[in-house]
Design a protein around this motif. Structure first.
Motif, mmCIF file in Angstrom:
data_model
loop_
_atom_site.group_PDB
_atom_site.id
_atom_site.type_symbol
_atom_site.label_atom_id
_atom_site.label_comp_id
_atom_site.label_asym_id
_atom_site.label_seq_id
_atom_site.Cartn_x
_atom_site.Cartn_y
_atom_site.Cartn_z
ATOM 1 N N ARG A 83 44.813 -70.497 27.361
ATOM 2 C CA ARG A 83 44.672 -71.951 27.508
ATOM 3 C C ARG A 83 45.475 -72.662 26.427
ATOM 4 O O ARG A 83 46.173 -73.651 26.698
ATOM 5 N N LEU A 84 45.400 -72.174 25.211
ATOM 6 C CA LEU A 84 46.226 -72.738 24.149
ATOM 7 C C LEU A 84 47.705 -72.660 24.496
ATOM 8 O O LEU A 84 48.453 -73.636 24.347
ATOM 9 N N GLU A 85 48.132 -71.498 24.962
ATOM 10 C CA GLU A 85 49.544 -71.301 25.286
ATOM 11 C C GLU A 85 49.980 -72.223 26.417
ATOM 12 O O GLU A 85 51.095 -72.757 26.410
ATOM 13 N N SER A 86 49.107 -72.440 27.400
ATOM 14 C CA SER A 86 49.436 -73.333 28.502
ATOM 15 C C SER A 86 49.715 -74.749 27.991
ATOM 16 O O SER A 86 50.726 -75.370 28.340
ATOM 17 N N HIS A 87 48.827 -75.252 27.148
ATOM 18 C CA HIS A 87 49.020 -76.609 26.614
ATOM 19 C C HIS A 87 50.231 -76.674 25.684
ATOM 20 O O HIS A 87 50.948 -77.678 25.658
ATOM 21 N N ARG A 88 50.473 -75.615 24.926
ATOM 22 C CA ARG A 88 51.633 -75.618 24.025
ATOM 23 C C ARG A 88 52.939 -75.629 24.802
ATOM 24 O O ARG A 88 53.856 -76.401 24.495
ATOM 25 N N LEU A 89 53.021 -74.760 25.818
ATOM 26 C CA LEU A 89 54.241 -74.707 26.628
ATOM 27 C C LEU A 89 54.498 -76.044 27.324
ATOM 28 O O LEU A 89 55.642 -76.498 27.421
ATOM 29 N N LEU A 90 53.439 -76.672 27.810
ATOM 30 C CA LEU A 90 53.614 -77.959 28.483
ATOM 31 C C LEU A 90 54.068 -79.029 27.503
ATOM 32 O O LEU A 90 54.966 -79.827 27.812
ATOM 33 N N ALA A 91 53.468 -79.070 26.326
ATOM 34 C CA ALA A 91 53.880 -80.053 25.323
ATOM 35 C C ALA A 91 55.350 -79.885 24.966
ATOM 36 O O ALA A 91 56.094 -80.863 24.822
ATOM 37 N N GLU A 92 55.785 -78.644 24.835
ATOM 38 C CA GLU A 92 57.174 -78.360 24.495
ATOM 39 C C GLU A 92 58.108 -78.775 25.633
ATOM 40 O O GLU A 92 59.148 -79.415 25.409
ATOM 41 N N ALA A 93 57.735 -78.436 26.871
ATOM 42 C CA ALA A 93 58.579 -78.779 28.022
ATOM 43 C C ALA A 93 58.623 -80.273 28.268
ATOM 44 O O ALA A 93 59.614 -80.798 28.796
ATOM 45 N N TRP A 94 57.547 -80.978 27.913
ATOM 46 C CA TRP A 94 57.463 -82.433 28.121
ATOM 47 C C TRP A 94 58.043 -83.200 26.942
ATOM 48 O O TRP A 94 58.053 -84.418 26.901
ATOM 49 N N ASN A 95 58.507 -82.469 25.930
ATOM 50 C CA ASN A 95 59.095 -83.050 24.720
ATOM 51 C C ASN A 95 58.108 -83.902 23.941
ATOM 52 O O ASN A 95 58.464 -84.964 23.398
ATOM 53 N N LEU A 96 56.853 -83.463 23.874
ATOM 54 C CA LEU A 96 55.873 -84.168 23.055
ATOM 55 C C LEU A 96 56.083 -83.831 21.586
ATOM 56 O O LEU A 96 56.421 -82.708 21.237
ATOM 57 N N THR A 97 55.860 -84.810 20.742
ATOM 58 C CA THR A 97 55.801 -84.600 19.298
ATOM 59 C C THR A 97 54.777 -85.578 18.756
ATOM 60 O O THR A 97 54.516 -86.619 19.363
ATOM 61 N N PRO A 98 54.177 -85.304 17.593
ATOM 62 C CA PRO A 98 53.251 -86.281 17.018
ATOM 63 C C PRO A 98 53.880 -87.647 16.815
ATOM 64 O O PRO A 98 53.241 -88.673 17.004
ATOM 65 N N ALA A 99 55.156 -87.677 16.446
ATOM 66 C CA ALA A 99 55.827 -88.961 16.243
ATOM 67 C C ALA A 99 55.921 -89.734 17.544
ATOM 68 O O ALA A 99 55.671 -90.942 17.600
ATOM 69 N N ARG A 100 56.272 -89.048 18.643
ATOM 70 C CA ARG A 100 56.368 -89.733 19.932
ATOM 71 C C ARG A 100 55.003 -90.202 20.394
ATOM 72 O O ARG A 100 54.867 -91.246 21.006
ATOM 73 N N ARG A 101 53.957 -89.411 20.108
ATOM 74 C CA ARG A 101 52.621 -89.837 20.484
ATOM 75 C C ARG A 101 52.271 -91.163 19.828
ATOM 76 O O ARG A 101 51.697 -92.050 20.437
ATOM 77 N N ARG A 102 52.632 -91.336 18.557
ATOM 78 C CA ARG A 102 52.309 -92.572 17.849
ATOM 79 C C ARG A 102 53.095 -93.748 18.386
ATOM 80 O O ARG A 102 52.697 -94.899 18.230
ATOM 81 N N GLU A 103 54.252 -93.474 19.029
ATOM 82 C CA GLU A 103 55.066 -94.561 19.561
ATOM 83 C C GLU A 103 54.476 -95.170 20.824
ATOM 84 O O GLU A 103 54.784 -96.299 21.178
ATOM 85 N N HIS A 104 53.637 -94.433 21.552
ATOM 86 C CA HIS A 104 53.100 -94.936 22.805
ATOM 87 C C HIS A 104 52.200 -96.136 22.545
ATOM 88 O O HIS A 104 51.280 -96.072 21.743
ATOM 89 N N ALA A 105 52.499 -97.227 23.222
ATOM 90 C CA ALA A 105 51.689 -98.434 23.050
ATOM 91 C C ALA A 105 50.314 -98.231 23.650
ATOM 92 O O ALA A 105 50.196 -97.822 24.793
ATOM 93 N N ASP A 106 49.272 -98.514 22.870
ATOM 94 C CA ASP A 106 47.911 -98.406 23.379
ATOM 95 C C ASP A 106 47.544 -99.638 24.162
ATOM 96 O O ASP A 106 48.010 -100.746 23.889
ATOM 97 N N VAL A 107 46.675 -99.455 25.149
ATOM 98 C CA VAL A 107 46.188 -100.576 25.929
ATOM 99 C C VAL A 107 44.942 -101.118 25.266
ATOM 100 O O VAL A 107 44.334 -100.475 24.435
ATOM 101 N N GLY A 108 44.578 -102.329 25.662
ATOM 102 C CA GLY A 108 43.422 -103.086 25.231
ATOM 103 C C GLY A 108 42.718 -102.636 23.967
ATOM 104 O O GLY A 108 42.085 -101.607 23.931
ATOM 105 N N VAL A 109 42.790 -103.405 22.942
ATOM 106 C CA VAL A 109 42.114 -103.068 21.697
ATOM 107 C C VAL A 109 40.610 -103.218 21.870
ATOM 108 O O VAL A 109 39.829 -102.459 21.342
ATOM 109 N N ARG A 110 40.216 -104.221 22.623
ATOM 110 C CA ARG A 110 38.793 -104.461 22.823
ATOM 111 C C ARG A 110 38.395 -104.145 24.246
ATOM 112 O O ARG A 110 39.172 -103.682 25.058
ATOM 113 N N ASN A 111 37.158 -104.422 24.571
ATOM 114 C CA ASN A 111 36.596 -103.992 25.822
ATOM 115 C C ASN A 111 36.402 -105.134 26.788
ATOM 116 O O ASN A 111 35.737 -105.030 27.758
#
Length: 383
Positions: A355-383
Motif C-alpha cells: 500500500r505504501l509503494e502504491s501511493h509512492r509510485l502514484l505520487a511520483e508519476a503524478w509529479n507530487l512534491t511537498p512544495a507543489r502541495r503547498r501551492e494548491h489554493a485551498d477552498v473556503g477558510v470558513r464554513n
C-alpha cells in the motif's frame, strides 16, 4: 499533473493482522503522504466491521499529532450517529493543538434507511455500463440488493441512543455551521458556544454518492463537495452534475469545488498490480453479502462464484489498477469527465508495504512534491 491528489484511509485490517497494527499503518501512511506531497489525508468512518476507522474523530487527532503540514479530515463523519456539538467539540479539540489544517467532512449516513429497507422493485429497464472518455460508469448498485440486512439494521440501532431520532441532514449541517460560526441558539432560545470549536479555521465539506440530498445541499449552501466514485461508481458522476446544477456562490466559494474519490492499486507492472488487487472482489463481496467488511484477504484466496461476482462487478470494473502510467491515464480521464478539482485516492492491499509503494509510485508519476502541495489554493477558510 495539475489536479492535486489526496488520500482516503479506512485503516483496513488484513488477514492475520490486528486493529492495532492497522492504526499504526495509518499513522505511517499519513506521515509518508505528507512527505510525498499529497494534499489531504482523510479518514473514513465504519462500524462493527474489520476496519479500524470506527472512531474517525479520535483517529483524526492521532493523525494530526503525527503530521505537521498535510490537511487532515474526515471522509466522512456519519452525522446520524453523532450530535452536532460532539462533532464540533472534537474538531475544536484537535484544532486547538493543530490549528488551520482540518477538514470537517460530513456525510448523511445514519440519517435515512428507506433506500436500504425498501422492498425490491422489478423494472424492465436495463441499464448498460457506459464508458465515458475511458471512465467506467456501471449500472447503479441498489443498497436493497445487499443479501442479509440484519447486521446493518442491528448496527444502526446500536449507534443511536434508544428512541433517539436523527435530525434531517440539512438541519444538522445547519447546527454544525452555527456552532462553528458562534451563532448557535437552542430550541428554547439559549445561546450556546462550543469551547473549543467555535471559530476554528477549518473547511467544511459535504459528502455524497448520488444526485440526491447531499449533492443538492452542498450546492445550495455553496460548500465544497466530495463524490464517492470508489463506493458508488454508477451514481457518482451524476452526483457531481447535481451539485454543480444546484450551486449558489457563497462567502466560502465563488464557484463549485469538487473532489472525486477512486479506488486505486499501483505497482511497477500491470501484472503485479492485478495480483495485489486480486482479492478486492472478495472483500467487496463481504460487504454486500451483509456480513460487513472482512479482514482483507491475501492474494490466492478462493475465487468468487459467478453469482458472487455479479454482486460486485461494478466495483471491479471501476477499480483503477496497473502500472503508474496505466493508473495516471485513467485518473486523468476521471478528472476530465467529472471536472474534479482534486482526486481522493483510497488503496487497500493485504500487505502494508504494498500500500505504501502504491501511493509512492502514484505520487511520483503524478509529479507530487511537498512544495507543489503547498501551492494548491485551498477552498473556503470558513464554513
Amino acid at each position: 499533473m495539475s489536479v492535486p491528489l489526496s488520500i482516503l484511509d479506512l485503516s483496513p485490517i488484513s488477514e492475520g493482522s490486528s486493529a492495532a497494527q492497522a492504526l499504526r499503518n495509518t499513522i505511517d501512511l499519513a506521515q509518508h503522504a505528507e512527505q510525498w506531497g499529497y494534499h489531504r489525508y482523510w479518514l473514513a468512518e465504519h462500524h462493527f466491521v474489520s476496519v479500524a476507522s470506527s472512531s474517525s474523530l479520535t483517529l483524526l487527532g492521532l493523525v494530526a499529532a503525527a503530521t505537521s503540514r498535510i490537511r487532515v479530515g474526515t471522509g466522512a463523519v456519519q452525522v446520524g450517529h453523532h450530535t452536532s456539538a460532539s462533532i464540533v467539540e472534537a474538531f475544536g479539540t484537535v484544532d486547538a493543538l493543530n490549528p488551520g489544517r482540518l477538514d470537517v467532512g460530513l456525510g448523511r449516513s445514519g440519517h435515512r434507511r428507506t433506500a436500504f429497507t425498501a422492498p425490491s422493485t422489478v423494472s424492465d429497464t436495463v441499464i448498460e455500463t457506459e464508458v465515458r472518455d475511458g471512465v467506467v460508469i456501471p449500472p447503479p448498485f441498489e443498497a436493497r440488493n445487499i443479501i442479509d440486512k440484519s447486521k446493518f439494521l442491528a448496527s444502526a440501532e446500536a449507534l443511536q441512543q434508544r428512541n433517539a431520532e436523527a435530525l434531517d441532514f440539512a438541519d444538522q449541517v445547519a447546527e454544525v455551521r452555527a456552532l462553528l460560526n458562534g451563532d448557535f441558539v437552542s430550541s428554547n432560545g439559549v445561546a450556546l458556544h462550543a469551547v473549543p470549536g467555535e471559530g476554528i479555521d477549518a473547511q467544511l465539506w459535504l459528502f455524497g454518492s448520488s444526485a440526491g440530498e447531499s449533492a443538492e445541499l452542498a450546492g445550495r449552501l455553496g460548500l465544497p463537495f466530495a463524490s464517492a466514485y470508489h463506493v458508488a461508481p454508477g451514481t457518482a458522476v451524476a452526483a457531481v452534475e447535481a451539485y454543480r446544477a444546484a450551486f449558489v456562490p457563497s462567502a466560502v466559494l465563488s464557484a463549485p469545488h469538487v473532489i472525486v474519490s477512486a479506488d486505486v492499486v499501483v505497482a511497477p507492472t500491470d501484472e503485479r498490480a492485478r495480483e495485489l488487487a486480486s482479492t478486492y472482489g472478495q472483500w467487496v463481496y463481504s460487504i454486500r453479502s451483509g456480513a460487513g467488511a472482512a479482514k482483507y484477504p491475501a492474494p490466492g484466496a478462493a475465487p468468487l462464484t459467478d453469482e458472487q461476482l455479479a454482486l460486485v462487478s461494478d466495483r471491479l470494473a471501476s477499480q483503477i489498477v496497473g502500472a503508474p502510467e496505466t493508473v495516471t491515464e485513467r485518473l486523468a480521464a476521471l478528472a476530465r469527465v467529472t471536472g474534479a478539482d482534486e482526486l481522493l485516492i483510497t488503496t487497500i492491499t493485504h500487505d502494508h508495504a504494498d500500500r505504501l509503494e502504491s501511493h509512492r509510485l502514484l505520487a511520483e508519476a503524478w509529479n507530487l512534491t511537498p512544495a507543489r502541495r503547498r501551492e494548491h489554493a485551498d477552498v473556503g477558510v470558513r464554513n
